[in-house]
Design a protein around this motif. Structure first.
Motif: not given
Lengths: 402, 402
Positions: A222-246
């Protein structure tokens, strides 16, 4: 909102900060550390003394010094003695490495991924077996201060549960807990999404060193995404953020493993490329590379396939550029090859759909760490505790330094 | 990586933190503040004493106390004396308000937005005129500690330059600097994108209080986005992040003002709805509300238009949910009405294209602050300096307290 920290918290913070400096940037003199951290030399001396006693760093005279006067001692990480276990559950293989403080790979083992069905117990058994081999080969005076694992799927980071991995067919598997129990090192196992960890690694030691706004796109099945925003990994409220492949780039398009249609990974991933090129059967890095090679040699079908896939990848990148205004987008895993074969198309789509202000600022790059990106990210995850609170983390590890 | 802060930095930080508590949560007793900030009561007393001397807060005995013993003094923000100017350059009107510490609107003035062409000098003149009216009506013992403006366009936050505003036809206008010069208050004017400021406001005093991961979608002529990630506004490397209105949801779709096709704002914004409903000519909130009302009364064309627009809005929301895993998506401006008229469609699309783990955690809500969201966000921007370093910011303001 909390008040400012206590003196003891400040000391711990400073110990961690100093250790992080030599871990990330390599050996540094006391004078350099004093300047970078904004502390005076007596405070630095006290901190290095604590870290030296704990066996985390060593100090020595510099080999040469161009200046008159007493030379400043050089502080270096004890890479050979202080290490972590980094594990990577990849699309086609399992990897375990001992990685020393400072990010040095000391030793490593691979095993091919077994054919489906791919049971969690088998994966854990293989990883534990590889880890034991590495630990047995380590010098007796070494200490393992953490375990980190990169996993291709949606992971709940606080307890290492794999919520969903369409590629492996797992749902709600307590992977981290089971791995920790079977390893028996008395250390918790931190598990992260492989693309998130790739992003951290590229920012720490790869293409995006020093960048606070970075997107890492990782292609395997698949395609996974890791996004760093302002020096920190984008997690989202449950840590599932960054699913840019979807992210849906082509409504009503190719079916995706997630149940939707036209997701970025369904249109621009490895399987889309191989299908468009009329190559079914073989998958993985070699199969993708073969399409890119064929296109280079003038194969029209391969060229059209890359063109088509690059167009959708370009839409995805343009959307991400507009949404995140990143300094860099890094293509890793098999997306490295796909991007190299379709860069013109990606750039042309970005030029059409990207907003000027954000488009001007982004650089598109391939992964510098290559196949190591996710593994090195797992190592950084494993080092997190010792860098946050060095002495406390060391005291917790079962095998203290002699 | 810097070392821990000095005692003086800690004191400033604590002064700002205490002021922020009463600004955001309202009056609180010294005992409550001590508990929330994790400080002892003598430290709290010293901090409140400094803030009281500066005229930023006042202390008084609580009206009733259920407990025996000496009651804890209540600290309240000096809302009537310490204020900011908040300005909002909206799609159809200009608004200026005096907003007191604690977020109280003390006074306000509106002016209709002039017809195109809409020159920067005219906008600044109108805003300055309205501001002067408000300042003249203020009590002589009040102090203005900041000026903030919400702007519908791409803004470079560090110097308040409007990079691009398709709706107003501006490119690279030094809006903040010019406004500051003409106001002559000796205060810098902070300018922010209106959707970003709406996001801050909804998180501070609206639908998303206390949420660290929140997306605010603001509809006027276009669709702007304000994204809060891990408690911080998504800026990106140049501060242009959050342009979710220019995520392509329908490749090859309707032309967008940005030059691309099929952007979220081109497919799900006000103009798309009015075009689909066959209503050209009138635009704005009333025109959108008229379509929603017509659909409620059974008008098939209006219903189909909302259905179509809701479908694209749903794709956009699903993509954002997969990318950000937010706790909430808030619909503001005219998107409030559009969402209310098409919620079933949006939710159905989200159910198809949203990933389970992230979809389970998101709530879809309409703006609680309504038309005030962007204005209140501008006020928070204006308060930022005094909340970061209260005494220093107060000393910088030209009109100190008597």
């Amino acid at each position: 909102m909390k008040a400012a920290p206590s003196p003891e918290e400040i000391r711990r913070h400073n110990l961690g900060t100093l250790l992080r400096h030599v871990h990330l940037s390599g050996p540094a003199s006391r004078a350099e550390l004093a300047e970078r951290m904004g502390l005076n030399r007596s405070t630095i001396m006290a901190l290095t003394s604590d870290l030296t006693s704990a066996g985390l760093v060593s100090e020595e005279l510099p080999r040469t010094t161009g200046k008159a006067g007493r030379p400043s001692l050089v502080v270096r990480p004890e890479s050979a003695r202080v290490h972590v276990l980094a594990l990577d559950v990849g699309a086609d293989r399992l990897t375990v490495a001992r990685v020393g403080l400072g990010g040095v790979v000391l030793d490593r083992r691979n095993a091919p991924r077994q054919p489906d069905p791919f049971h969690p117990e088998e994966v854990v058994s293989v990883l534990v077996g590889l880890s034991r081999q590495l630990m047995r080969r380590a010098r007796p005076d070494t200490v393992c201060v953490g375990v980190g694992a990169a996993f291709s799927g949606i992971v709940r980071q606080e307890d290492g549960v794999v919520r969903r991995s369409p590629n492996l067919g797992w749902t709600d598997v307590p992977f981290g807990a089971e791995l920790g129990r079977r390893l028996g090192l008395g250390l918790r196992v931190s598990v992260g999404n492989d693309a998130n960890l790739g992003a951290l690694a590229e920012r720490t030691r790869g293409a995006g060193v020093g960048l606070d706004d970075l997107i890492y796109l990782h292609g395997d099945v698949g395609i996974g995404g890791g996004v760093i925003v302002g020096g920190r990994l984008l997690g989202g409220v449950g840590g599932y953020g960054g699913e840019v492949g979807h992210m849906v780039v082509n409504p009503g398009g190719r079916p995706c493993g997630c149940g939707s249609h036209g997701c970025l990974e369904a249109e621009a991933g490895e399987l889309a490329l191989l299908a468009a090129a009329g190559r079914t059967g073989r998958t993985g890095r070699e199969a993708v590379a073969a399409v890119v090679d064929a296109a280079d040699r003038g194969d029209v079908t391969a060229r059209d396939a890359l063109h088509r896939v690059g167009d959708w990848l370009g839409y995805g990148v343009a959307n991400l550029v507009n949404i995140f205004n990143p300094a860099m987008v890094v293509f890793g895993g098999v997306l490295r090859e796909i991007y190299l074969g379709s860069a013109a198309q990606v750039r042309s789509r970005l030029a059409l759909a990207g907003l000027g202000a954000a488009r001007e600022q982004v650089r598109l790059r391939t992964s510098e760490l290559g196949d190591e990106a996710t593994l090195m990210g797992a190592a950084e995850l494993a080092f997190a505790d010792v860098l946050a609170d060095p002495l406390e983390a060391l005291a917790r590890s079962k095998n203290p330094l002699p």
